[in-house]
Design an enzyme around this catalytic site. Sequence first.
Site, PDB file in Angstrom:
ATOM      1  CG  ASP A   1       7.006   4.142   2.210  1.00  0.00           C
ATOM      2  OD1 ASP A   1       7.274   2.889   2.702  1.00  0.00           O
ATOM      3  OD2 ASP A   1       6.716   4.803   2.883  1.00  0.00           O
TER       4      ASP A   1
ATOM      5  CG  ASP B   1      -0.128   0.136   2.436  1.00  0.00           C
ATOM      6  OD1 ASP B   1       0.768  -0.548   2.742  1.00  0.00           O
ATOM      7  OD2 ASP B   1      -0.586   1.074   3.302  1.00  0.00           O
TER       8      ASP B   1
ATOM      9  CD  GLU C   1       4.414   0.339   7.011  1.00  0.00           C
ATOM     10  OE1 GLU C   1       5.292   0.710   7.648  1.00  0.00           O
ATOM     11  OE2 GLU C   1       3.912   1.228   5.997  1.00  0.00           O
TER      12      GLU C   1
END
Length: 412
Positions: free
Chosen positions: A144, A83, A178
């Site tokens: 990320d 995610d 996360e």
Amino acid sequence: MISKDHIIKRFISYVTIDTESDPASNSTPSTEKQWDLANKLVDELKSIGMQDVTIDENAYIMATLPSNVEHDVPTIGFISHFDTSPDFTGANVKPQIIEKYDGKDIVLNEAENIVLSPDYFEDLLQYKGQTLITTDGTTLLGADDKAGICEIVSAMEYLIQHPEIKHGTIKVGFTPDEEIGRGAHKFDVEKFGADWAYTMDGSQIGELEYENFNAAGAVVTVKGKSVHPGYAKDKLVNSMYIAQEFINSLPRIETPEHTEDYQGFFHLHNINGNVEETTLKYIIRDHDKKHFDARKEVMLKLTDELNSQYGKEVIITEITDQYFNMKEKIEPVMHIVDIAEEAMKQLDIEPIIKPIRGGTDGSQLSYMGLPCPNIFAGGHNFHGRFEYVPVESIIKATQVICKIAELTAEEN
């Protein structure tokens, strides 16, 4: 040698899929669109030759690379999340590839005058001459943690294609949500079956982290009383003024913008109010457990003091622990950090061992019985339009994974 073009193609195929998570949702994953990348990853893991590839009803993905040695070797794991942060849009990501970066300003978006400049982001200069992948200035990039996923998949593919590299059993895991603090919540540690693991979710090349914040969230509700302002004397109670007293009573320099390294903070990140009710939302952070507990006590004591001053309960403070410093769980098994450090040194990467000023899935997993330090994934400026990642860092992180597997399999 790991192909640079192959890495770029794989990474871009991930970041162009929108996987933004949603803290307001109660489902897992929190957004339906996370399934788009999750299902792609399942197919890809199978196609490269991974075994026991599974995805559960919550989109948690696991797979196995069997051992290719005869002797007993610890089972290790590598974990990343797919995610992206809801802090900035991850829809319609248009990556830009900057070959042989010259150390000057990078115009991300000429029409909107959005510039990625080393004058502000000094870390750019350490990647002069390298290939950078940036945004077009209108979205985040998603390094990320899609860089971490790219590294894990690429490392597994390389080990499968090069059986001369000896390794024990390796588990990989990819998680949703996360970025909203739920990445480890439904992770089945027993099913994963690793003795220890590494999250590939750090930033700049060389980062190796086994300490993180202790974390809590606080919701401060301030009650007032609304009366017509023309007749309000000695009757109206303005919750916003009381809230202001609460804010000003906390130490102003103990905030994120005034702290670094091991220093903790109180962070007011949301205010919503009117005369009758104001809500303050804080996060509380500290590496030291005693200081962390003391910070929570400061907020509760301040609540009591203001309630006493007003002669009634005008403030209600609710504090919820979120995660804890994984150092407590890693220190008894420090060899797992030593292996990662040695892997970097053998690849001529200078290890940067420092505390995380945040949290990771690894902190929660460590307390769930899976010790899990964090290794660099290579990206910078996460959660915003200036996010970028050097391709060479992705390649190096991929090599670190392979080297950790190799070192773990050594008989001594």
